[in-house]
Motif scaffolding. Structure first.
Motif, PDB file in Angstrom:
ATOM      1  N   PHE A  43      49.749  -9.606  -7.524  1.00  0.00           N
ATOM      2  CA  PHE A  43      48.579  -9.576  -8.410  1.00  0.00           C
ATOM      3  C   PHE A  43      49.002  -9.550  -9.884  1.00  0.00           C
ATOM      4  N   ILE A  44      50.127  -8.921 -10.170  1.00  0.00           N
ATOM      5  CA  ILE A  44      50.585  -8.913 -11.565  1.00  0.00           C
ATOM      6  C   ILE A  44      51.019 -10.313 -11.992  1.00  0.00           C
ATOM      7  N   HIS A  45      51.665 -11.048 -11.093  1.00  0.00           N
ATOM      8  CA  HIS A  45      52.068 -12.422 -11.409  1.00  0.00           C
ATOM      9  C   HIS A  45      50.855 -13.289 -11.698  1.00  0.00           C
ATOM     10  N   ARG A  46      49.781 -13.067 -10.962  1.00  0.00           N
ATOM     11  CA  ARG A  46      48.566 -13.851 -11.200  1.00  0.00           C
ATOM     12  C   ARG A  46      47.939 -13.496 -12.546  1.00  0.00           C
ATOM     13  N   ILE A  47      48.025 -12.228 -12.960  1.00  0.00           N
ATOM     14  CA  ILE A  47      47.548 -11.865 -14.291  1.00  0.00           C
ATOM     15  C   ILE A  47      48.365 -12.596 -15.344  1.00  0.00           C
ATOM     16  N   ALA A  48      49.689 -12.647 -15.149  1.00  0.00           N
ATOM     17  CA  ALA A  48      50.562 -13.356 -16.094  1.00  0.00           C
ATOM     18  C   ALA A  48      50.196 -14.832 -16.193  1.00  0.00           C
ATOM     19  N   ASP A  85      47.170 -15.803 -16.029  1.00  0.00           N
ATOM     20  CA  ASP A  85      45.776 -15.771 -16.492  1.00  0.00           C
ATOM     21  C   ASP A  85      44.795 -16.075 -15.363  1.00  0.00           C
ATOM     22  N   ASN A  86      45.183 -15.729 -14.144  1.00  0.00           N
ATOM     23  CA  ASN A  86      44.344 -15.952 -12.968  1.00  0.00           C
ATOM     24  C   ASN A  86      43.796 -14.595 -12.509  1.00  0.00           C
ATOM     25  N   ASN A  87      42.815 -14.089 -13.238  1.00  0.00           N
ATOM     26  CA  ASN A  87      42.301 -12.751 -12.945  1.00  0.00           C
ATOM     27  C   ASN A  87      41.550 -12.690 -11.623  1.00  0.00           C
ATOM     28  N   ARG A  88      40.857 -13.758 -11.267  1.00  0.00           N
ATOM     29  CA  ARG A  88      40.147 -13.762  -9.995  1.00  0.00           C
ATOM     30  C   ARG A  88      41.143 -13.687  -8.828  1.00  0.00           C
ATOM     31  N   GLY A  89      42.213 -14.451  -8.939  1.00  0.00           N
ATOM     32  CA  GLY A  89      43.234 -14.389  -7.897  1.00  0.00           C
ATOM     33  C   GLY A  89      43.883 -13.023  -7.828  1.00  0.00           C
ATOM     34  N   ALA A  90      44.093 -12.401  -8.998  1.00  0.00           N
ATOM     35  CA  ALA A  90      44.658 -11.052  -9.015  1.00  0.00           C
ATOM     36  C   ALA A  90      43.707 -10.072  -8.346  1.00  0.00           C
ATOM     37  N   PRO A 109      57.847   2.635 -16.600  1.00  0.00           N
ATOM     38  CA  PRO A 109      57.427   1.676 -15.575  1.00  0.00           C
ATOM     39  C   PRO A 109      56.416   0.676 -16.115  1.00  0.00           C
ATOM     40  N   VAL A 110      56.218  -0.383 -15.367  1.00  0.00           N
ATOM     41  CA  VAL A 110      55.111  -1.292 -15.649  1.00  0.00           C
ATOM     42  C   VAL A 110      53.809  -0.501 -15.469  1.00  0.00           C
ATOM     43  N   GLU A 111      52.847  -0.734 -16.332  1.00  0.00           N
ATOM     44  CA  GLU A 111      51.574  -0.012 -16.254  1.00  0.00           C
ATOM     45  C   GLU A 111      50.698  -0.625 -15.157  1.00  0.00           C
ATOM     46  N   ILE A 112      51.069  -0.321 -13.918  1.00  0.00           N
ATOM     47  CA  ILE A 112      50.428  -0.952 -12.757  1.00  0.00           C
ATOM     48  C   ILE A 112      48.950  -0.593 -12.678  1.00  0.00           C
ATOM     49  N   GLY A 113      48.631   0.690 -12.871  1.00  0.00           N
ATOM     50  CA  GLY A 113      47.235   1.106 -12.788  1.00  0.00           C
ATOM     51  C   GLY A 113      46.370   0.410 -13.820  1.00  0.00           C
ATOM     52  N   SER A 114      46.853   0.305 -15.037  1.00  0.00           N
ATOM     53  CA  SER A 114      46.086  -0.359 -16.097  1.00  0.00           C
ATOM     54  C   SER A 114      45.901  -1.847 -15.809  1.00  0.00           C
ATOM     55  N   LEU A 115      46.935  -2.483 -15.261  1.00  0.00           N
ATOM     56  CA  LEU A 115      46.822  -3.899 -14.901  1.00  0.00           C
ATOM     57  C   LEU A 115      45.852  -4.098 -13.746  1.00  0.00           C
ATOM     58  N   GLN A 116      45.870  -3.178 -12.792  1.00  0.00           N
ATOM     59  CA  GLN A 116      44.924  -3.268 -11.675  1.00  0.00           C
ATOM     60  C   GLN A 116      43.490  -3.141 -12.183  1.00  0.00           C
ATOM     61  N   ARG A 117      43.280  -2.219 -13.101  1.00  0.00           N
ATOM     62  CA  ARG A 117      41.945  -2.086 -13.671  1.00  0.00           C
ATOM     63  C   ARG A 117      41.565  -3.341 -14.444  1.00  0.00           C
ATOM     64  N   TYR A 118      42.499  -3.898 -15.200  1.00  0.00           N
ATOM     65  CA  TYR A 118      42.213  -5.107 -15.980  1.00  0.00           C
ATOM     66  C   TYR A 118      41.714  -6.230 -15.069  1.00  0.00           C
ATOM     67  N   ALA A 119      42.403  -6.433 -13.959  1.00  0.00           N
ATOM     68  CA  ALA A 119      42.037  -7.531 -13.053  1.00  0.00           C
ATOM     69  C   ALA A 119      40.699  -7.283 -12.372  1.00  0.00           C
ATOM     70  N   THR A 120      40.488  -6.074 -11.875  1.00  0.00           N
ATOM     71  CA  THR A 120      39.237  -5.792 -11.173  1.00  0.00           C
ATOM     72  C   THR A 120      38.059  -5.755 -12.140  1.00  0.00           C
ATOM     73  N   ASP A 121      38.252  -5.222 -13.342  1.00  0.00           N
ATOM     74  CA  ASP A 121      37.169  -5.229 -14.327  1.00  0.00           C
ATOM     75  C   ASP A 121      36.767  -6.655 -14.678  1.00  0.00           C
ATOM     76  N   ALA A 122      37.753  -7.522 -14.838  1.00  0.00           N
ATOM     77  CA  ALA A 122      37.459  -8.920 -15.160  1.00  0.00           C
ATOM     78  C   ALA A 122      36.646  -9.566 -14.044  1.00  0.00           C
ATOM     79  N   PHE A 123      36.993  -9.239 -12.797  1.00  0.00           N
ATOM     80  CA  PHE A 123      36.254  -9.807 -11.672  1.00  0.00           C
ATOM     81  C   PHE A 123      34.821  -9.293 -11.629  1.00  0.00           C
ATOM     82  N   PHE A 124      34.646  -7.969 -11.744  1.00  0.00           N
ATOM     83  CA  PHE A 124      33.295  -7.408 -11.650  1.00  0.00           C
ATOM     84  C   PHE A 124      32.417  -7.857 -12.809  1.00  0.00           C
ATOM     85  N   ALA A 125      33.022  -8.166 -13.954  1.00  0.00           N
ATOM     86  CA  ALA A 125      32.244  -8.652 -15.092  1.00  0.00           C
ATOM     87  C   ALA A 125      31.696 -10.055 -14.819  1.00  0.00           C
TER      88      ALA A 125
END
Length: 449
Positions: A65-70, A72-77, A114-130
Motif C-alpha cells: 500500500f505504501i508503494h501505491r501511495i508513492a 499516487d494511486n490512493n485508491r489502490g492503496a 521508522p516509516v510513518e506507517i500509521g500516518s500513511l495508512q490514514r492518508y490513503a483511507t482518508d483519500a478513499f473515503f473523501a
C-alpha cells in the motif's frame, strides 16, 4: 452531568471560552499533505518479507500500500488496506503503531526513525473515503444462510462485513443507539474528529446484506437460545460491560465516576461547553482509558489533572507515546501508589488517600507511607470486565472471558466470539478486527461444509 450537586463541589461546565473547545478538541495529529505522504512513502524499502506486515495483527501488506501511495494511486492503496482490515481508517488513527508495525520497521536499525506507517495508512483511507467512487468490494452470490452478529464494535463489524462479502445475510444486533462500539463511545474525541467513526460504519454497511437492529441487548431483548433457533450461526462481539472496582470503599458521592462513562458522554456531546469537569481531577489507572480521560479533562478546562498508577511507567498498558502525550498536555503521572480511601464530605468527593507501593520479592506491597491528593472529580480507569450472565452457562469461560479456539469458535456449537470479550490478546481495536475477520472465514467454512 451539570447539576446543583456537581456545581457545589467544584465541578463546572463552560470553564473555557467557546473558541478554545474547538481548538482543544480538533484533530490531535493532522493528516499528511499529499507532498508529505509522497516523501514519506519514498522512505519505505518495500521489503519482500516485510517485518512490519508480520507485526500487523490484521496482516496488511504494508509495503504494497505504501508503494501505491508513492505511485499516487490512493485508491489502490486503500484497497490493499481495507481488504485486510475493513476498519483500516480508524485503526490508522488509534493503533499503537509505535509498538506494532513501526517498531518492526527496518528503518529503525539505520536511522532510529521508522516509516510513518500509521500516518500513511490514514492518508490513503482518508483519500478513499473523501471520494469513494465505485465500490471496492462486491458481494458473492447469496448463500441463503443467516448469521446473527451480537455487538457492533470492531469485532462484530469486521465479522459482519466478512460474512456479507461471502454472500451470507447478516443481522447485526447492538444495544446502543449507534454502531461502532469503542470506536464510537470509548475513544478520545481528538483522535477521531468529524464523525469519522460513523462514516466508516456507513461505508462498511454499504456492502449490503447487513440488517442493523439497535437497542437490542443480549439477555434483555434477545437471548442466545432464540438466536440459535432463528439463525444458522451466531457471533458474539460483546465487549466488556463491567468496570473493575477500586478495591476500597466507594462512597455514593458526586464527582466519583467511571472514566468510560465520562469519555462516552464527551464523545456524544454536541456542545462541549456544556460538559462539566472538576478543577482538580484524579484519574486512577494506567491504560489508554486513563490517558484519554485525563487529557480530555485538561482540554475541558481542569486546572490540575493527575493520573495515579500502582506500578512503574514500564508496567502501564498505555504506551510510552500515550504517556508522553498526557504529560505534554499538562497531566501529571504519579507512579507507585494505590488508592486507600476516596474522601468525601456531605455527598461530594474531596480527594483520594493513596498508599505508596513497591515491589518486594516480585510482589506489589505497600510501603507504609501515604499521601492525599485533593480532588473534586475522581475517574476510575482500572480496567473493565466481561459480564457473562447474558451468554449463559453453556459457553466455557477462561479467566473471566469467553474461551475459543484459534478461529473464534466457542464451546457451544454454532457460536463464535471475538474482540475484548474473548480471552487472550491486548484489547486492541486492530486485534478485535482480526478476530472478526478470522471468525467470518471459519463461520463461512462451517456453513458451506
Amino acid at each position: 452531568m451539570d447539576t446543583p450537586a456537581s456545581r457545589a463541589c467544584g465541578i463546572h461546565a463552560a470553564r473555557l471560552n467557546l473558541a478554545d473547545y474547538a481548538v482543544n478538541f480538533g484533530d490531535a495529529h493532522p493528516p499528511l499533505t499529499r507532498a508529505q505522504a509522497l516523501i514519506e512513502a519514498e522512505r519505505c524499502y518495500y521489503c519482500h518479507d516485510a517485518p512490519c506486515a508480520t507485526a500487523c495483527p490484521t496482516g496488511i501488506d504494508i509495503p504494497s500500500f505504501i508503494h501505491r501511495i508513492a505511485q499516487d494511486n490512493n485508491r489502490g492503496a486503500a484497497r490493499a488496506i481495507l481488504e485486510a482490515n475493513p476498519l483500516g481508517g480508524m485503526c490508522a488513527r488509534v493503533c499503537p503503531t509505535e509498538v506494532l508495525c513501526e517498531q518492526a520497521c527496518v528503518r529503525n536499525a539505520n536511522e532510529d526513525k521508522p516509516v510513518e506507517i500509521g500516518s500513511l495508512q490514514r492518508y490513503a483511507t482518508d483519500a478513499f473515503f473523501a471520494q469513494p467512487g465505485a465500490p471496492l468490494f462486491q458481494r458473492a452470490a447469496a448463500t441463503g444462510k443467516r448469521v446473527a452478529v451480537v455487538g457492533a464494535g470492531p469485532a462484530g463489524l469486521a465479522c459482519a462485513h466478512g460474512l456479507a462479502v461471502r454472500g451470507h445475510d447478516v443481522v447485526l444486533f447492538e444495544a446502543r443507539p449507534k454502531l461502532g462500539g469503542l470506536n464510537e463511545y470509548g475513544l478520545a474525541s481528538y483522535k477521531t474528529t468529524n464523525n469519522f467513526a460513523q462514516k466508516e460504519v456507513e461505508w462498511l454497511l454499504s456492502i449490503g446484506g447487513i440488517e442493523v437492529r439497535t437497542g437490542q441487548q443480549l439477555g434483555r431483548d434477545i437471548t442466545l437460545d432464540s438466536l440459535l433457533g432463528a439463525y444458522d450461526a451466531v457471533f458474539l462481539g460483546l465487549g466488556l460491560q463491567g468496570v473493575n472496582a477500586l478495591g476500597v470503599a466507594e462512597p455514593t458521592a458526586t464527582g466519583l465516576r467511571n472514566a468510560v462513562d465520562f469519555i462516552a458522554e464527551l464523545r456524544q456531546s454536541t456542545d462541549l461547553s456544556t460538559l462539566p469537569v472538576g478543577r482538580r481531577v484524579v484519574v486512577i489507572g494506567g491504560g489508554m482509558t486513563s490517558v484519554d480521560a485525563a487529557v480530555q479533562s485538561r482540554k475541558l478546562g481542569a486546572e490540575e489533572v493527575t493520573i495515579v498508577y500502582r506500578r512503574g511507567a514500564e508496567a502501564m498498558s498505555a504506551s510510552a507515546v500515550e504517556q508522553q502525550w498526557a504529560q505534554t498536555n499538562g497531566v501529571t503521572i504519579r507512579h507507585w501508589a494505590a488508592p486507600k480511601e476516596v474522601l468525601s464530605e456531605n455527598g461530594v468527593v474531596k480527594g483520594v488517600r493513596f498508599a505508596a507501593t513497591a515491589l518486594s520479592g516480585g510482589k506489589l506491597v505497600e510501603t507504609g507511607e501515604t499521601f492525599t491528593l485533593e480532588a473534586d472529580m475522581v475517574l476510575k480507569a482500572i480496567g473493565q470486565t466481561f459480564v457473562a450472565d447474558p451468554v449463559g452457562s453453556r459457553i466455557a469461560l477462561e479467566g473471566g472471558r469467553i474461551a475459543t479456539d484459534a478461529e473464534g469458535q466457542t464451546s457451544l456449537a454454532r457460536v463464535w466470539a471475538g474482540g475484548d470479550c474473548r480471552v487472550g490478546g491486548r484489547d486492541l481495536t486492530v486485534e478485535a478486527v482480526e478476530h472478526g475477520k478470522v471468525a467470518a472465514v471459519s463461520i463461512h467454512a462451517a456453513l458451506m461444509a
